[in-house]
Design an enzyme around this catalytic site. Sequence first.
Site, PDB file in Angstrom:
ATOM      1  N   HIS A   1       0.870  -1.184   0.000  1.00  0.00           N
ATOM      2  CA  HIS A   1       0.000   0.000   0.000  1.00  0.00           C
ATOM      3  C   HIS A   1       0.905   1.232   0.000  1.00  0.00           C
ATOM      4  CE1 HIS A   1      -2.954   2.930   1.350  1.00  0.00           C
ATOM      5  NE2 HIS A   1      -3.909   2.021   1.248  1.00  0.00           N
TER       6      HIS A   1
ATOM      7  N   ARG B   1      -6.740  10.380   0.272  1.00  0.00           N
ATOM      8  CA  ARG B   1      -6.612  10.864  -1.119  1.00  0.00           C
ATOM      9  C   ARG B   1      -7.987  10.993  -1.767  1.00  0.00           C
ATOM     10  NH1 ARG B   1      -3.249   6.444  -3.164  1.00  0.00           N
ATOM     11  NH2 ARG B   1      -3.373   5.553  -1.073  1.00  0.00           N
TER      12      ARG B   1
END
Length: 603
Positions: free
Chosen positions: A235, A255
Amino acid sequence: MEYQTHDHDVLVIGAGGAGLRAAIEASAGGVSVGLVCKSLLGKAHTVMAEGGIAAALANVDDRDSWQVHFADTMRGGQYVNNWRMAELHAKEAPDRVRELEAWGAMFDRTKDGRILQRNFGGHRYPRLAHVGDRTGLEMIRTLQDHGIHQGIEVHMECTIVQLLVDDGRVVGAFGYERERGRFKLFRARALVLATGGIGRAFKITSNSWEYTGDGHTLAYDAGADLMDMEFVQFHPTGMIWPPSVRGILVTEGVRGEGGVLRNAAGRRFMFDDIPDNYRAQTADNEEEGWRYTQGDKTARRPPELLTRDHVSRCIVREIKEGRGSPHGGVFLDISWIKERLPHAAEHIKKKLPSMYHQFKQLADIDITREPMEVGPTTHYVMGGVRVDAETQMSTVPGLFAAGECAAGINGANRLGGNSLSDLLVFGKRAGEFAAAFARQAPKGAIDDREVDRAATEALAPFERGAGGEGPYQVQYALQELMQNMVGIVRNDADMRRALDCLEQFRERARRVGVGGHREYNPGWHAALDLHSLLTVSEAVTRSAIERRESRGGHFREDYPDKDPQFGAFNLIVRKTRDGGMEVSRAPIPPMRDELKTIIETIK
Ligand SMILES: Cc1cc2nc3c(=O)[nH]c(=O)nc-3n(C[C@H](O)[C@H](O)[C@H](O)COP(=O)(O)OP(=O)(O)OC[C@H]3O[C@@H](n4cnc5c(N)ncnc54)[C@H](O)[C@@H]3O)c2cc1C
């Protein structure tokens, strides 16, 4: 040897989302169900899930559909997914989410009261049903509440160390109570593995102590095929500072809510490298990216929301080329949205409450005012037990697998949010078909000598005593090795060296000893975990050597491009008769024309 015996029609090993959903469905199928978990009920990995559950409910953007979700999942997985699983998943996820809602799950809501959905990497439209950034907690709470009324018998803090096989089919499992060290024998007509991932085989990981690849190893030792083990997901955003919290996840939801990645020079470097197959879907400029995160349907997604494999590699490039942050990561900034939104600080705290507290408490950073420092962390394994798409049965009769420990749906890379929906869709299927199997399967015979052998082996570290090497030294050495030699960027020479080292670690593991007695003895537990850690590490390494190309989570600096020839098969790992590990190729069956057309039209 003394042990308690329990009898169930279906035994589910693992009580995360997949295990609980399987247990509920098996129980609804009218059979008796036992549920075993290594920690306390409710503490599985699923509880840590933050961002949400991917399902094409089309509540926020009515252009969404199962077809778009299917196309996104296949593109994200670089087309080596089991396409039938990707199809079933995309079609069934909305019903599974609505069912969860009917069982009492709370979700954030749209203004008109429907389940709210957020943006996430690789998903074309806002698709993740969520509750702030605590979706996993809500999912576990709901499944647990629902499950305890179904008469499921729960065996908490019990680790299974071996499956028992009779005439080629599984008939039971053997394990120990973590608290008291007593042995337990489970007899069952069918078993469901739902043991989660393998993250603890690496040094930097978002995974908790439980994820040592036990289910993968139990299945492999029982003769089942593993598949896609080379595909490990790193990740892009884990915490990197202070060192004690390194690896803890920073959700992609940051995000999704408008957070941006910058290097030390303040540049949004993700605009510098947009893969061709995503160019048409990606924003050209910062303004367009921001509009996308705020729900403007005419805008395309910002490059920070490209797939995880790609974002991780861009971050590694920035760090390697000397443009990283002070502690060796890059900057992730959500505080900048104050330039665009009134009340930005309140908005961030409402949408990302756990992230706010995580950084405040662990790193003394206020994310509403300053950027975070982040870097890649080992997060998820796409590889796992090879299963039939419809039933989730493995290649061993009576043995089923679902959730992160099963392979297929994600191909070379998983899209965020697709795990929680995978757990619901395939957990349900595994439970349903395990119950059906159990209804027609006679009780198998348990071989007492096999059980005694398993018990003797489990007690061997005590026989050797605390004088020799301890289990933690071997565990740390293995994690360091996998991180450095079989991590985000791989090459043949390093991985062959890693294989040699793993062989040496196996020797060392055979010699480790522990002191004390069986009650409350974490050293003993660590010694027993080594077999699983070594098995999955070898499976990842051998498969990664064999895949001489770069695809999804698997990046080879000596073969940096995708090779279409390697897109035609999955890699299978199997135990040979003499106990060795063999890797072979399984051709991917041709996709139905209707699905091909969906992929070709939804670009
Ligand atoms: C921090 C974090 C955030 C995430 N956020 C998201 C997200 O927003 N959306 C999303 O889709 N995915 C997310 N993921 C991924 C997702 O949470 C996991 O992939 C998923 O929860 C795995 O569920 P599972 O049911 O397969 O296994 P788990 O939830 O991992 O449960 C495994 C169970 O197996 C038991 N077990 C293991 N070994 C044994 C053994 N030997 N004997 C007995 N029991 C055993 C464990 O005790 C546990 O009960 C996140 C992951 C992390 C770490």
